[in-house]
Design a protein around this motif. Structure first.
Motif, PDB file in Angstrom:
ATOM      1  N   ASP A 142       0.817  -1.221   0.000  1.00 25.44           N
ATOM      2  CA  ASP A 142       0.000   0.000   0.000  1.00 25.44           C
ATOM      3  C   ASP A 142       0.847   1.265   0.000  1.00 25.44           C
ATOM      4  O   ASP A 142       0.339   2.358  -0.220  1.00 25.44           O
ATOM      5  CB  ASP A 142      -0.930   0.030   1.227  1.00 25.44           C
ATOM      6  N   ILE A 143       2.132   1.109   0.266  1.00 23.60           N
ATOM      7  CA  ILE A 143       3.022   2.270   0.329  1.00 23.60           C
ATOM      8  C   ILE A 143       3.559   2.559  -1.065  1.00 23.60           C
ATOM      9  O   ILE A 143       4.451   1.871  -1.558  1.00 23.60           O
ATOM     10  CB  ILE A 143       4.173   2.040   1.325  1.00 23.60           C
ATOM     11  N   GLU A 144       2.976   3.544  -1.697  1.00 24.84           N
ATOM     12  CA  GLU A 144       3.369   3.991  -3.034  1.00 24.84           C
ATOM     13  C   GLU A 144       3.758   5.465  -2.941  1.00 24.84           C
ATOM     14  O   GLU A 144       3.139   6.213  -2.176  1.00 24.84           O
ATOM     15  CB  GLU A 144       2.195   3.840  -4.008  1.00 24.84           C
ATOM     16  N   PRO A 145       4.739   5.908  -3.725  1.00 20.11           N
ATOM     17  CA  PRO A 145       5.176   7.310  -3.644  1.00 20.11           C
ATOM     18  C   PRO A 145       4.036   8.327  -3.772  1.00 20.11           C
ATOM     19  O   PRO A 145       4.047   9.339  -3.081  1.00 20.11           O
ATOM     20  CB  PRO A 145       6.173   7.444  -4.798  1.00 20.11           C
ATOM     21  N   ASP A 146       3.066   8.053  -4.639  1.00 16.95           N
ATOM     22  CA  ASP A 146       1.983   9.010  -4.859  1.00 16.95           C
ATOM     23  C   ASP A 146       0.766   8.784  -3.967  1.00 16.95           C
ATOM     24  O   ASP A 146      -0.203   9.537  -4.038  1.00 16.95           O
ATOM     25  CB  ASP A 146       1.536   8.982  -6.326  1.00 16.95           C
ATOM     26  N   ALA A 147       0.813   7.753  -3.115  1.00  8.52           N
ATOM     27  CA  ALA A 147      -0.316   7.466  -2.212  1.00  8.52           C
ATOM     28  C   ALA A 147      -0.392   8.521  -1.117  1.00  8.52           C
ATOM     29  O   ALA A 147       0.621   9.077  -0.690  1.00  8.52           O
ATOM     30  CB  ALA A 147      -0.169   6.081  -1.601  1.00  8.52           C
ATOM     31  N   ASN A 148      -1.603   8.779  -0.657  1.00  5.30           N
ATOM     32  CA  ASN A 148      -1.813   9.744   0.410  1.00  5.30           C
ATOM     33  C   ASN A 148      -1.315   9.162   1.731  1.00  5.30           C
ATOM     34  O   ASN A 148      -1.767   8.101   2.160  1.00  5.30           O
ATOM     35  CB  ASN A 148      -3.291  10.109   0.504  1.00  5.30           C
ATOM     36  N   LEU A 149      -0.394   9.861   2.359  1.00  7.24           N
ATOM     37  CA  LEU A 149       0.234   9.385   3.596  1.00  7.24           C
ATOM     38  C   LEU A 149      -0.788   9.194   4.712  1.00  7.24           C
ATOM     39  O   LEU A 149      -0.863   8.133   5.326  1.00  7.24           O
ATOM     40  CB  LEU A 149       1.314  10.390   4.027  1.00  7.24           C
ATOM     41  N   LYS A 150      -1.578  10.216   4.957  1.00 12.95           N
ATOM     42  CA  LYS A 150      -2.537  10.181   6.061  1.00 12.95           C
ATOM     43  C   LYS A 150      -3.582   9.091   5.857  1.00 12.95           C
ATOM     44  O   LYS A 150      -3.873   8.317   6.769  1.00 12.95           O
ATOM     45  CB  LYS A 150      -3.223  11.542   6.198  1.00 12.95           C
ATOM     46  N   ASP A 151      -4.139   8.994   4.651  1.00 15.13           N
ATOM     47  CA  ASP A 151      -5.178   8.005   4.385  1.00 15.13           C
ATOM     48  C   ASP A 151      -4.641   6.578   4.412  1.00 15.13           C
ATOM     49  O   ASP A 151      -5.264   5.680   4.972  1.00 15.13           O
ATOM     50  CB  ASP A 151      -5.845   8.273   3.028  1.00 15.13           C
ATOM     51  N   THR A 152      -3.471   6.374   3.811  1.00 17.84           N
ATOM     52  CA  THR A 152      -2.897   5.027   3.745  1.00 17.84           C
ATOM     53  C   THR A 152      -2.545   4.506   5.132  1.00 17.84           C
ATOM     54  O   THR A 152      -2.788   3.340   5.444  1.00 17.84           O
ATOM     55  CB  THR A 152      -1.644   5.016   2.844  1.00 17.84           C
ATOM     56  N   LEU A 153      -1.990   5.376   5.948  1.00 15.75           N
ATOM     57  CA  LEU A 153      -1.590   4.957   7.304  1.00 15.75           C
ATOM     58  C   LEU A 153      -2.723   5.076   8.313  1.00 15.75           C
ATOM     59  O   LEU A 153      -2.611   4.578   9.421  1.00 15.75           O
ATOM     60  CB  LEU A 153      -0.391   5.788   7.779  1.00 15.75           C
ATOM     61  N   GLY A 154      -3.815   5.760   7.935  1.00 13.95           N
ATOM     62  CA  GLY A 154      -4.916   5.965   8.870  1.00 13.95           C
ATOM     63  C   GLY A 154      -4.491   6.810  10.056  1.00 13.95           C
ATOM     64  O   GLY A 154      -4.831   6.511  11.206  1.00 13.95           O
ATOM     65  N   LEU A 155      -3.744   7.885   9.799  1.00  6.87           N
ATOM     66  CA  LEU A 155      -3.170   8.692  10.870  1.00  6.87           C
ATOM     67  C   LEU A 155      -4.184   9.620  11.526  1.00  6.87           C
ATOM     68  O   LEU A 155      -4.950  10.291  10.851  1.00  6.87           O
ATOM     69  CB  LEU A 155      -2.037   9.565  10.320  1.00  6.87           C
TER      70      LEU A 155
END
Length: 84
Positions: free
Chosen positions: A24-37
């Motif tokens: 799920d960790i892709e350079p263009d992926a949204n950090l907050k959404d992907t990690l559920g921060l």
């Protein structure tokens, strides 16, 4: 430490600390959404960066950080500033 090493190290502790799938960790992926921060997770993220890289992050550093690539670039910039 080169950019590839930075990315590998960041992804490694994100998988371990935040239980995110490495796929799920892709350079263009949204950090907050992907990690559920949430706000507490940001504190954990800052602590992880400080312990893994020896650089300090402040709230202002996260302004404009949307993707993993933005985050990688931030850490790379902080590391370069530390060694300069």
């Amino acid at each position: 430490m080169n950019k590839e090493e930075i990315i590998k190290k960041i992804n490694g502790f994100l998988v371990d600390e935040f239980e995110v799938d490495n796929d799920d960790i892709e350079p263009d992926a949204n950090l907050k959404d992907t990690l559920g921060l949430d706000s507490l997770d940001y504190v954990d993220l800052v602590v992880s960066i400080e312990s893994n890289f020896g650089v300090k992050l402040v709230e202002a550093d996260f302004v404009g950080i949307a993707t993993f690539q933005n985050f990688y670039d931030l850490i790379e910039t902080k590391l370069k500033a530390k060694t300069a």
